[in-house]
Design a protein around this motif. Structure first.
Motif, short mmCIF file in Angstrom:
data_model
loop_
_atom_site.label_atom_id
_atom_site.label_comp_id
_atom_site.label_asym_id
_atom_site.label_seq_id
_atom_site.Cartn_x
_atom_site.Cartn_y
_atom_site.Cartn_z
N THR A 14 0.56 -1.28 0.12
CA THR A 14 -0.16 -0.06 0.08
C THR A 14 0.78 1.28 0.14
N GLY A 15 2.24 1.08 -0.04
CA GLY A 15 3.03 2.24 0.06
C GLY A 15 3.37 3.07 1.33
N ALA A 16 2.83 2.27 2.36
CA ALA A 16 3.20 3.22 3.63
C ALA A 16 4.41 3.42 4.09
N PHE A 17 5.28 2.68 3.70
CA PHE A 17 6.81 2.89 3.97
C PHE A 17 7.52 3.92 3.49
N LYS A 18 6.91 4.25 2.04
CA LYS A 18 7.30 5.25 1.29
C LYS A 18 7.40 6.78 1.83
N LYS A 19 6.00 6.72 2.78
CA LYS A 19 5.78 8.02 3.56
C LYS A 19 6.71 7.85 5.01
N ASP A 20 6.62 7.10 5.47
CA ASP A 20 7.45 6.96 6.85
C ASP A 20 8.25 5.47 6.82
N PRO A 21 9.38 5.72 6.22
CA PRO A 21 10.47 4.57 6.19
C PRO A 21 11.07 4.11 7.64
N GLN A 22 10.84 5.20 8.40
CA GLN A 22 11.51 4.64 9.77
C GLN A 22 10.52 3.58 10.56
N ARG A 23 9.15 3.43 10.02
CA ARG A 23 8.26 2.61 10.56
C ARG A 23 8.45 1.19 10.21
N ARG A 24 9.18 0.89 9.02
CA ARG A 24 9.52 -0.46 8.55
C ARG A 24 9.88 -1.51 9.88
N ARG A 25 9.04 -2.46 10.21
CA ARG A 25 9.25 -3.35 11.23
C ARG A 25 10.03 -4.86 10.62
N GLN A 26 10.58 -5.66 11.60
CA GLN A 26 10.72 -6.97 11.21
C GLN A 26 9.88 -7.81 11.58
N ASP A 27 8.93 -8.36 10.58
CA ASP A 27 8.01 -9.25 10.85
C ASP A 27 8.43 -10.84 10.88
#
Length: 126
Positions: A14-27
């Motif tokens: 959905t492109g959520a990490f393009k807006k806030d790349p620092q929110r990427r988590r390790q699933d």
């Protein structure tokens, strides 16, 4: 009750990490692409499994979802066998599972899929 977390692959689609790349988590890593159904299912349940797997949005179902998919296939086969006698609680569970697979209009809108970048410069003609 808190809203359940979206899986990382859905957020990425959905492109959520393009807006806030620092929110990427390790699933936890999934087990890979969905493979063939288990050998112990057959008949109407097998048909329901294949139908759900075919119509689910691309890149949503993985091998980690096999047990949930088997439950949904069993419920769908039971519903189709006798919809009038299908208990409401089972119907709610089936709808919830299909929703988690992105198979309702509202849930499908949350799984955007990969969008292609526009070709060319849209302002070139100005």
């Amino acid at each position: 009750m808190a809203r359940p977390r979206k899986p990382t692959n859905v957020l990425e689609l959905t492109g959520a990490f393009k807006k806030d790349p620092q929110r990427r988590r390790q699933d936890a890593e999934s087990a890979g692409e969905l493979t063939a159904p288990p050998p112990h299912i057959n008949g109407a349940v097998l048909h329901a499994w294949n139908e759900i797997a075919q119509y689910a949005p691309r890149d949503v179902l993985t091998d980690s979802d096999r047990i949930s998919l088997e439950i949904a296939a069993n419920l769908l086969a039971q519903f189709r066998a006798d919809p009038a006698e299908f208990p409401g609680a089972k119907l709610v569970r089936l709808e919830a599972l299909l929703g988690k697979f992105g198979m309702t209009p509202a849930d499908r809108s949350k799984v955007g899929g990969k969008k292609e970048a526009p070709k060319g410069n849209p302002f070139a003609d100005l």
